[in-house]
Design an enzyme around this catalytic site. Sequence first.
Site, PDB file in Angstrom:
ATOM      1  N   ARG A 197      43.206  41.654  32.826  1.00 29.10           N
ATOM      2  CA  ARG A 197      41.880  42.236  32.601  1.00 29.10           C
ATOM      3  C   ARG A 197      41.002  41.309  31.771  1.00 29.10           C
ATOM      4  NH1 ARG A 197      39.966  47.102  33.931  1.00 29.10           N
ATOM      5  NH2 ARG A 197      41.441  48.430  35.069  1.00 29.10           N
ATOM      6  N   SER A 250      39.854  41.569  42.928  1.00 30.17           N
ATOM      7  CA  SER A 250      39.773  40.588  41.846  1.00 30.17           C
ATOM      8  C   SER A 250      41.148  40.355  41.235  1.00 30.17           C
ATOM      9  CB  SER A 250      38.799  41.067  40.768  1.00 30.17           C
ATOM     10  OG  SER A 250      37.490  41.186  41.278  1.00 30.17           O
ATOM     11  N   HIS A 292      39.791  38.707  34.123  1.00 29.68           N
ATOM     12  CA  HIS A 292      38.802  39.328  35.010  1.00 29.68           C
ATOM     13  C   HIS A 292      37.463  39.502  34.298  1.00 29.68           C
ATOM     14  CE1 HIS A 292      37.053  43.111  36.934  1.00 29.68           C
ATOM     15  NE2 HIS A 292      36.996  42.199  37.875  1.00 29.68           N
TER      16      HIS A 292
END
Length: 206
Positions: A34, A11, A37
């Site tokens: 993050r 990812s 994500h």
Amino acid sequence: MLKPHEIVLESFRIIESEVGEHDFDAQEWPVVRRIIHAAGDLDLLHAVSFTHNAAGEGVRALKAGVPIVTDVNMVAAGVHKPARAALGVDLHCYIDAPEVAQSAREQELTRSYCAMRKAVHEIGSAVYVVGNAPTALFALCETVSQGLISPQLIIAMPVGFVSVVESKAQALDLDVPVITVHGRKGGSAVATAAINALLLMAAEQT
């Protein structure tokens, strides 16, 4: 089938390939990555901002064992336990405290507001993570403006349509490190992603 850690790495690889060049530094980018994500939203690349070296200050504070305060249990539940344990970082959330519920009823305020005021008085300087309630962020901003505390870091990521943008604007006016997502976006998953990125960097550097 990919293993869990392989899914995360893949990812991250996809995010980096689609984002390409950016202006975030070595401690800011893991936070932004993050966040993207967690939300599955590349548009957040243009919405995340840092003030007063917020990422660096967050890592420094967590390496020093500064406690974390969250506005809601959803954020607290997602905080990376192994990294927090390795750093000796305590975690606090007062949203379910009986005295908070009583105070909210008596003063006709939100529990989030009263819980944050309680945290400020009991914990003091900490890393504050707001991932749900703008009223919690308002309470935190008020205490900072009043000179009651100087947080090590504020992750200001409430979500919704009422007072969200205004509360973030107040946070950005403070002379303390702030990480925020501009506009109405935010939420528990995004705020948790931000604090976890900082925790993992701090643990890696310790």
